[in-house]
Design a protein around this motif. Structure first.
Motif: not given
Length: 572
Positions: A88-102, A128-139
């Protein structure tokens, strides 16, 4: 943490004071959330529970659930959002992208290593180290995991993108996700990704706890990862050429806004269209005049709002804007002789743009030819055997009428005293009469006979797209269904279903609506269906949907349901 089943200790409702404290904690933990968003997340009156549980390793976790879904969880006095909240709030955390197979490895409890990240051309988010982040898939920008950064962005780059990047705490498809409604991963417009030197990266994604390398599907024998094409950023509204001429993005957006405005007035808006709602000018005309490869976003201009831009244009005496009804502004006059309009040269589309448009689904879309048919059921095969049709044969209504007429005449069933009546033989009785009628009704008028026969046949329809083979489907044709759903705090969303039946791609329609309505869109599985998707748009956007489906896609109105729920225009 939730890769294995957990043990629930207690589950209790949160009272008013507890809700207020939780809202304060959420505001402190996630300052980017506005007051309304915090109130949506932690509602005042709807069901909100606090669940205390023990993870499989013994960690004590507090989970907050709303509407049956876990929305937040607390671990060692730190508050974390669940994937349900991040959707619902996809921009709440910094987003890092990885591959779908991961994803499969993350669900099993693996941490994310740096070689598994996709590095966009714009660089990694600064954390920064210890920051909360979100992980999304390519695409897809919809987060699939929540984790804590094991090092800062600067350290990641200094390490040559080697080592552990994130300690993963919660993922889509883990047991915490399973404690909710198990809704599928939505499709949210992806960020623009252009991995640098990605064809030099090895397939080994370096997942913690699984030293074996992963071979991506379709990979070459040399171990290099084949990269998909970069996705267009449909959410940020950024110009694709934001640094080519060295101008600031805001200045470029101002120029683009004025270009689209003048283009719309010169080539699209006519005197007969006035008064014209300002929202219609933007959604139906200005967005359509945006050059290929660029995206108009007023929020990124110096004006910030359409009303302020139009005030400036009114000061230049190009247009006259009035509030014809409370809160609704319209353009009531245009000076088409104004030097800025007369001197404006409509840009010609580039060769590349023309090629893209000719090959795109949206530009080349033609509505299908739809025929309503009738299929022969098992209990009526005897009636259609003489005409050479078997069980399951599809017939048009005119064919059915001809077959019934020929059958009655061939078997001398037309009443000699009254040729408007047809005598019913045993085959007709079995096909069209109910059991309690078979000894009571001996004759029927022609129209009644044909109506009963058509009613007892199975409905079907045939869809034919230009240049393709016809597609026969049994059952009734479902129209494109447009509904309004009420969300918390009286907010509305527009939901569109059954687009696929008419050859429309829900993701493409969502991208167009996101741009025209300047509202967030989500593509998700339609409830109660297996393969169908639905598009959800924030606000009442039925007016824009109607223009898109009726005027641009040229779909007949009889195939669209719900257009009457569009917001009523203000009185002129």
């Amino acid at each position: 943490m939730f890769a294995k089943a957990f043990r629930v200790k207690s589950n209790t409702a949160i009272k008013g004071s507890g809700r207020r404290k939780l809202r304060a904690d959420v505001t402190a933990a996630f300052p980017t959330l506005g007051t309304d968003q915090v109130s949506e997340l932690i509602p005042g009156k709807e069901e909100l529970n606090i669940v205390k549980l023990y993870a499989h390793k013994g960690d004590a976790v507090t989970v907050y659930t709303s509407g049956g879904n876990p929305v937040l969880f607390e671990l060692e006095k730190n508050l974390y959002p669940t994937v349900y909240t991040l959707w619902s709030y996809p921009d709440l955390l910094p987003i890092f992208i990885t591959w779908p197979l991961v994803l499969e490895k993350l669900v099993r409890g693996a941490d994310l290593m740096l070689p598994g990240l996709v590095v966009p051309s714009t660089g990694l988010p600064q954390v920064q180290q210890g920051d909360l982040c979100a992980i999304a898939l390519m695409g897809n920008r919809a987060p699939v995991a929540v984790g804590v950064a094991a090092m800062s962005t600067a350290q990641m780059l200094a390490s040559g993108m080697k080592g552990k990047g994130f300690s993963v705490i919660h993922t889509y498809q883990d047991h915490l996700w399973k404690s909710g409604d198990k809704s599928s991963l939505p499709a949210i417009a992806p960020l623009a990704v252009d991995p640098t030197d990605s064809n030099e990266k090895k397939v080994d994604l370096g997942l913690h706890g699984n030293p074996r390398s992963l071979a991506l599907e379709g990979g070459e024998s040399n171990g290099k990862v084949p990269q998909p094409e970069a996705s267009e950023d449909t959410s940020s509204g950024a110009l694709s050429q934001d640094s080519v001429d060295g101008k600031p993005l805001q200045e470029q957006m101002d120029e683009l806004l004025q270009q689209c405005f003048l283009h719309a007035l010169k080539s699209r808006v006519k005197k007969a269209d006035l008064p014209l709602l300002t929202s219609t000018l933007l959604g139906s005309h200005m967005f359509s005049c945006c050059p290929e490869g660029q995206q108009l976003d007023i929020k990124k201009s110096s004006y910030r709002k359409l009303s302020k831009f139009l005030q400036h244009m009114q000061q230049e005496q190009i247009v006259q804007v009035k509030e014809l009804s409370k809160g609704v502004e319209s353009i009531v006059a245009v000076d088409w002789r104004h030097p800025r309009i007369t001197s404006f040269i409509i840009p010609e589309p580039s060769l590349t743009s023309q090629t893209v448009q000719e090959g795109s689904r949206e530009q080349s879309y033609h509505p299908p030819d739809i025929k309503f048919l009738y299929c022969v059921p098992a209990n009526m095969t005897q009636l259609f055997l003489e005409s050479g049709h078997k069980k399951g044969s599809a017939l048009e209504g005119s064919e059915v009428r001809k077959i019934i007429t020929d059958y009655a005449k061939r078997n001398s069933l037309v009443d000699t005293d009254n040729r408007n009546l047809v005598k019913l033989d045993p085959i007709l009785c079995d096909c069209i009469l109910e059991k309690n009628e078979q000894h009571m009704i001996m004759k029927l008028p022609w129209d009644c006979l044909l109506t009963r026969c058509l009613k007892n046949l199975q409905p079907a329809y045939q869809v034919t797209f230009p240049g393709q083979e016809p597609i026969l489907k049994k059952g009734k044709l479902c129209p494109i269904d447009i509904t309004l759903a009420q969300k918390t705090y009286n907010k509305k969303v527009t939901v569109v279903r059954n687009l696929e039946t008419y050859g429309l791609d829900p993701c493409s329609v969502a991208a167009i609506l996101q741009q025209r309505c300047q509202a967030s869109t989500i593509v998700s599985p339609a409830p109660g269906t297996k393969d169908s998707l639905q598009v959800q748009v924030q606000g009442n956007q039925i007016h824009h949907l109607g223009q898109l489906l009726l005027e641009e896609y040229r779909l007949p109105g009889k195939y669209i349901q719900g257009l009457e729920k569009a917001p009523k225009p203000g009185k002129k």
